[in-house]
Structure formats: structure tokens, C-alpha cells
Design an enzyme around this catalytic site. Structure first.
Site, PDB file in Angstrom:
ATOM      1  N   SER A   1       0.859  -1.181   0.000  1.00  0.00           N
ATOM      2  CA  SER A   1       0.000   0.000   0.000  1.00  0.00           C
ATOM      3  C   SER A   1       0.893   1.228   0.000  1.00  0.00           C
ATOM      4  CB  SER A   1      -0.866   0.006   1.271  1.00  0.00           C
ATOM      5  OG  SER A   1      -1.483   1.261   1.474  1.00  0.00           O
TER       6      SER A   1
ATOM      7  N   TYR B   1      -2.108   0.320  10.887  1.00  0.00           N
ATOM      8  CA  TYR B   1      -2.033  -0.146   9.503  1.00  0.00           C
ATOM      9  C   TYR B   1      -0.719   0.239   8.844  1.00  0.00           C
ATOM     10  CZ  TYR B   1      -3.403  -0.927   4.636  1.00  0.00           C
ATOM     11  OH  TYR B   1      -3.456  -1.367   3.318  1.00  0.00           O
TER      12      TYR B   1
END
Length: 249
Positions: free
Chosen positions: A135, A148
């Protein structure tokens, strides 16, 4: 020029929806025999029937599940580490350790378990390729997202370390770092709150799963000497994890 994929086996984790399912369709169309792994076996089975692949149950957070999965994979030329996700959007001072634990188990240890177990088959194939979907959060941080971003930083570090440790072996390594992709990702992050998930993409034209799957299919069909190390891909409307151009109607 692309390499022939006939007779080559591709393994995809998190293949029951989103990027994983789209990648399965793209790789099957490119000639791969695709092994799909995920917890939602009913979805996997339907997809496997559609593309002529193999559906196997897989929970990357469970070492026994990973071992049983890998045992049923006779050979592996391409591994797509796609299983992952986010939970919550809390400040560090209000962090939920269970959410953090889930994100680390899924994104980091899950990638470790599956990659470690399949490396011997990837090397033995004579032309292996590991693609890890991380990501933009693997290279950026943002307020309320430490659980995250920390997990994705660790997942990216794991993948990039393998690039050096396997140097000289017949295995390529590609990290793909997507920005805003409209899948079930935000619904999972917000515990099924569809309105809150939809707000993430409001006013922009986000990427969709097929956009990432198309890139993955391109990457794994390059000639064997070509290694695309790192690809960051974002919508035109997105500059960074926290900065987007949102149109108002």
C-alpha cells in the site's frame, strides 16, 4: 515482449474478492493455472469454476492452515501475496491492541508464512516470482493510521529484504503499493459501515481492482531477466495517503 504462461502455476492469497479475485481472472486469461486461497471457500469455488482454477481454503493467520494449503500446491511459479487489510482508524493513545494484532497477523506474519512455505517451490520452478501487494501506507504515515501503516511498513520491509536474500536465485520480487482502490477494504476497516466506507472515495475517481490486477498480470509476464522492483499506483486524483482532489457537485 511477454513470456509464455502456459503450464505455469500462480498462487493468490486473499483471492475471494477485490484485487485477489480480479488478479485470478487476469492471470487465468494470461494462461496460468491459478490456485486461489482464502477463508470464504464458497466464493473461491465459484471463481475457480469460472476460470478453471483450483480453490483451496486458506487462513494466513493460522500456521496449520498455511501448511495444509501449501501441501496441496504441487508447484508454484508465481505467488501473489494479496491477503491483508486494515481495522479501525484510531489515535495511538486510543489504540485497540486486538485490531493491531489482527493487522500484523494478516499483513506481516501471513505474508511471512505463505512466502516462506512456498519459497522452495518457487526456486525449484527455475523461474519464480513473488508479488506482494502492500500500500502507499508502506512508505507513508498518517494520523490515526499507525496500526495499519506500521504493519504495511513491516510487510514492505519483509518483501524488500527477500529481494536481497534471494539474489542469485531464479526468483523475482515485485512490490505493488496501491493508493485508493474501491474494494471491500474500507468496509472491513470500518466494521461494515458502508456509508463511512463510501465517504473515503467521495468526490474522486478511485482505482478499481481490475486496475491493479492488470498491472500484476503485466509484471509477471515480463521476460525472466526483467524485475520490476516497486510500483506505486494511485488515482490521478490522489497525491498521497492524505491529500486528494475531491470534486464537489
Amino acid at each position: 515482449m511477454s513470456t509464455s504462461s502456459a503450464g505455469r502455476w500462480a498462487v493468490i492469497t486473499g483471492a475471494s474478492s477485490g484485487i485477489g479475485a480480479a488478479t485470478a481472472r487476469h492471470l487465468a486469461a494470461a494462461g496460468f493455472h491459478v490456485v486461489l486461497g482464502a477463508r470464504r471457500l464458497e466464493r473461491l469455488t465459484a471463481l475457480a469454476e469460472e476460470i478453471g482454477g483450483t480453490a483451496l481454503p486458506l487462513d494466513v493467520t493460522d500456521p496449520d492452515s498455511v501448511a495444509a494449503f501449501v501441501e496441496q500446491v504441487p508447484e508454484c511459479h508465481v505467488l501473489i501475496n494479496n491477503a491483508g487489510g486494515a481495522k479501525g482508524l484510531a489515535k495511538i493513545a486510543e489504540a485497540d491492541e486486538d485490531d493491531w494484532r489482527w493487522m500484523w497477523e494478516t499483513n506481516v506474519l501471513g505474508t511471512l508464512r505463505v512466502t516462506k512455505a512456498l519459497l522452495p517451490k518457487l526456486v525449484a520452478s527455475g523461474d519464480g516470482h513473488v508479488v506482494t501487494v502492500t500500500s502507499v501506507a508502506a512508505t507513508e504515515v498518517y494520523d490515526n493510521g499507525a496500526g495499519y501503516t506500521a504493519a504495511k511498513h513491516a510487510q514492505g520491509a519483509l518483501h524488500r529484504t527477500l529481494r536481497g536474500e534471494l539474489l542469485g536465485e531464479p526468483v523475482r520480487f515485485t512490490e505493488i503499493a496501491p493508493g485508493a482502490v474501491e474494494t471491500e477494504f474500507s468496509e472491513v476497516r470500518f466494521g461494515g459501515d458502508k456509508d463511512r466506507a463510501a465517504a473515503v472515495y467521495r468526490g474522486i475517481t478511485p482505482l478499481v481492482a481490475d486496475d491493479i490486477a492488470d498491472i500484476i498480470a503485466f509484471v509477471v509476464t515480463r521476460p525472466s531477466h526483467v524485475n520490476l522492483d516497486f510500483i506505486a499506483v494511485k488515482p490521478r486524483d490522489q497525491h498521497s495517503a492524505t491529500r486528494m482532489h475531491r470534486r464537489t457537485e
